[in-house]
Design a protein around this motif. Structure first.
Motif, PDB file in Angstrom:
ATOM      1  N   LEU A 177       0.829  -1.211   0.000  1.00 41.44           N
ATOM      2  CA  LEU A 177       0.000   0.000   0.000  1.00 41.44           C
ATOM      3  C   LEU A 177       0.862   1.260   0.000  1.00 41.44           C
ATOM      4  O   LEU A 177       0.546   2.243  -0.680  1.00 41.44           O
ATOM      5  N   THR A 178       1.953   1.233   0.747  1.00 40.95           N
ATOM      6  CA  THR A 178       2.823   2.420   0.807  1.00 40.95           C
ATOM      7  C   THR A 178       3.464   2.669  -0.556  1.00 40.95           C
ATOM      8  O   THR A 178       3.483   3.805  -1.051  1.00 40.95           O
ATOM      9  N   PHE A 179       3.977   1.599  -1.184  1.00 44.73           N
ATOM     10  CA  PHE A 179       4.595   1.777  -2.502  1.00 44.73           C
ATOM     11  C   PHE A 179       3.555   2.290  -3.508  1.00 44.73           C
ATOM     12  O   PHE A 179       3.849   3.161  -4.327  1.00 44.73           O
ATOM     13  N   ALA A 180       2.339   1.732  -3.444  1.00 46.38           N
ATOM     14  CA  ALA A 180       1.310   2.149  -4.412  1.00 46.38           C
ATOM     15  C   ALA A 180       0.942   3.613  -4.193  1.00 46.38           C
ATOM     16  O   ALA A 180       0.842   4.386  -5.156  1.00 46.38           O
ATOM     17  N   ALA A 181       0.753   3.999  -2.924  1.00 48.05           N
ATOM     18  CA  ALA A 181       0.365   5.384  -2.631  1.00 48.05           C
ATOM     19  C   ALA A 181       1.457   6.348  -3.088  1.00 48.05           C
ATOM     20  O   ALA A 181       1.170   7.396  -3.690  1.00 48.05           O
TER      21      ALA A 181
END
Ligand code: HEM
Length: 426
Positions: free
Chosen positions: A235-239
């Motif tokens: 989720l962090t990489f995607a955001a």
């Protein structure tokens, strides 16, 4: 060689498919690198027949029907997450929110609820006993942990067995919590749509429970271990990718708005399933940042590599690359460009099926692929419904620098800050 053990590194995609799928029977096992009995009984560390039996018992827990019943839980937690981002943005002095921390709370609440039946709400209660115990569980081994590991490797068992296990307290905490929840459910006949309930209801042919309470605690801790950081990192990489590649974020917003309009403004299971561009964003994120650098297997009987006269002996450790293949320019042109359209169906078909393996491969692949993707999708859908993400200090366009202190692919902690700006949907 790794110390005295032979290691074979296989880069050929056909050969990787043979090892993980077609000739899996020669490569059923993985190394058991645990130094605590708390981990030794977990599925990824079991071998041979014992692994097969446990995997067969646990797999139905992740069927699509069961997952569907978990979506409302994810969406509730995702609403808490979205609210939390807004509150953080108004109170933080840094002018940006630590997304890894926020997504970590989201995955922790989901797993605590699904595995242990606890409503932790770590967005409101920031320093509970659960968060303390969970941090102890995820803490990297300190000096004592490393010293103990060396003793286990090099000293006789009876000496190393005298050294206290640093994870015993965590296990005891989660055992007590699970036992209390089971007692409560048995007394009130309450049921919930979670892993705990599914494991409790798994019966053998003679109607007896397949999982003892201790088994349930062990497998629930495994879900915690396997699902907390991996999904929070995704989720962090995607955001961060969406914040720094505005065209992609714009497309996510357009898709979300159109889908919500068709579903009365509600994120239902059907609405979430229709978010195809968001699926591609997650796929592309996992291409650039799969959670493991490589998979590993152990050869359990002599095996001749197909098309060669090379036979590898039993006991050989085999490493199979993930991140290097995902970033290979021969397979993915401009591999460092974030481009979700690489995962359009026609583009996928053009590639070797083994060129994309973020969840591993074959019968030993990730048990919870669909669970993790649904959980991640619910979070991004709720956050991007409400917010536009903008880069904070230190956030660069992909590829985001990686943390060199972890064994799984994780973002460097100072690069995870984003500004969240309200979208004021009418
Ligand atoms: C984005 C999230 C996740 C990613 C990228 C991921 C990736 C992986 C990978 C690469 C493996 C090794 C596969 C192999 O060697 O072929 C694995 C194994 C495993 N994962 Fe996941 N995982 C994720 C989330 C989860 C979650 C949420 C759970 C549980 C709730 C989970 C449970 C497991 C288990 C039990 C195994 C071991 C399977 C076995 O040995 O039979 N994973 N995962």
């Amino acid at each position: 060689m790794e110390l005295h053990k032979p290691v074979l590194y296989v880069g050929d995609l056909d050969m990787i498919s043979d090892i993980t799928v077609k000739d899996f029977d020669y490569f059923v096992d993985k190394r058991n690198r645990t130094f605590s009995p708390v981990f030794a009984r977990m599925l990824p560390f079991l071998q041979g027949r014992e692994w097969r039996e446990k995997r067969a018992e646990i797999s139905p827990t992740f069927s699509s029907g069961k997952l569907k019943t978990m979506l409302p839980l994810f969406l509730r937690t995702a609403d808490n997450l979205s609210r939390f981002l807004g509150e953080e943005m108004t109170t933080t002095s840094a002018g940006a929110v630590n997304m890894k921390d926020a997504f970590g709370r989201y995955t922790m609440d989901n797993i605590a609820s699904c595995s242990f039946g606890i409503d932790s709400n770590s967005f409101e209660n920031r320093n509970t006993e659960l968060t303390r115990q969970a941090s102890a569980f995820f803490k990297k081994p300190g000096v004592y942990g490393k010293f103990r590991a060396l003793c286990i490797l090099f000293l006789p068992k009876w000496i190393s067995g005298l050294l206290p296990d640093p994870y015993a307290e965590v296990k005891s905490f989660f055992s007590q919590v699970t036992e209390a929840t089971i007692r409560n459910r048995e007394a009130t006949e309450a049921t919930r749509h979670d892993f705990l309930q599914l494991l409790l209801e798994t019966r053998n042919k003679s109607g007896r429970r397949c999982f003892s309470t201790d088994d349930i605690v062990t497998q629930s801790l495994l879900f915690f271990l396997a699902g907390y950081d991996t999904t929070a990192n995704l989720l962090t990489f995607a955001a961060c990718a969406l914040a720094t590649v505005p065209d992609c974020q714009e497309r996510v917003h357009r898709e979300l708005d159109a889908t919500l309009d068709c579903h009365g403004g509600r994120l239902s299971y059907e609405a979430v399933s229709e978010l195809c561009y968001l699926d591609r964003v997650l796929d592309e994120t996992l291409r650039m940042y799969p959670s493991l650098f490589h998979m590993e297997r152990i050869c359990t009987r002599p095996y001749t590599l197909p098309g060669t006269d090379v036979t590898i002996p039993a006991g050989t450790i085999v490493q199979l690359p993930l991140l290097p293949v995902h970033r290979d320019a021969r397979v993915y042109p401009e591999p460092l460009r974030f481009n979700p359209d690489r995962f359009l169906p026609e583009e996928r078909q053009r590639r070797h099926p083994g060129a994309y393996r973020p969840f591993g491969a074959g019968p030993r692949g990730c048990l919870a692929r669909r669970f993790a993707l649904l959980e991640a999708k619910a979070a991004l859908a709720a956050v991007l419904r409400d917010w536009r993400l903008e880069p904070g200090p230190g956030t660069t366009p992909p590829p985001l620098p990686l943390d060199t202190n972890t064994t799984i692919v994780s973002p460097r902690p100072d690069c995870c800050f984003l500004r969240v700006v309200s979208r004021h949907r009418q």
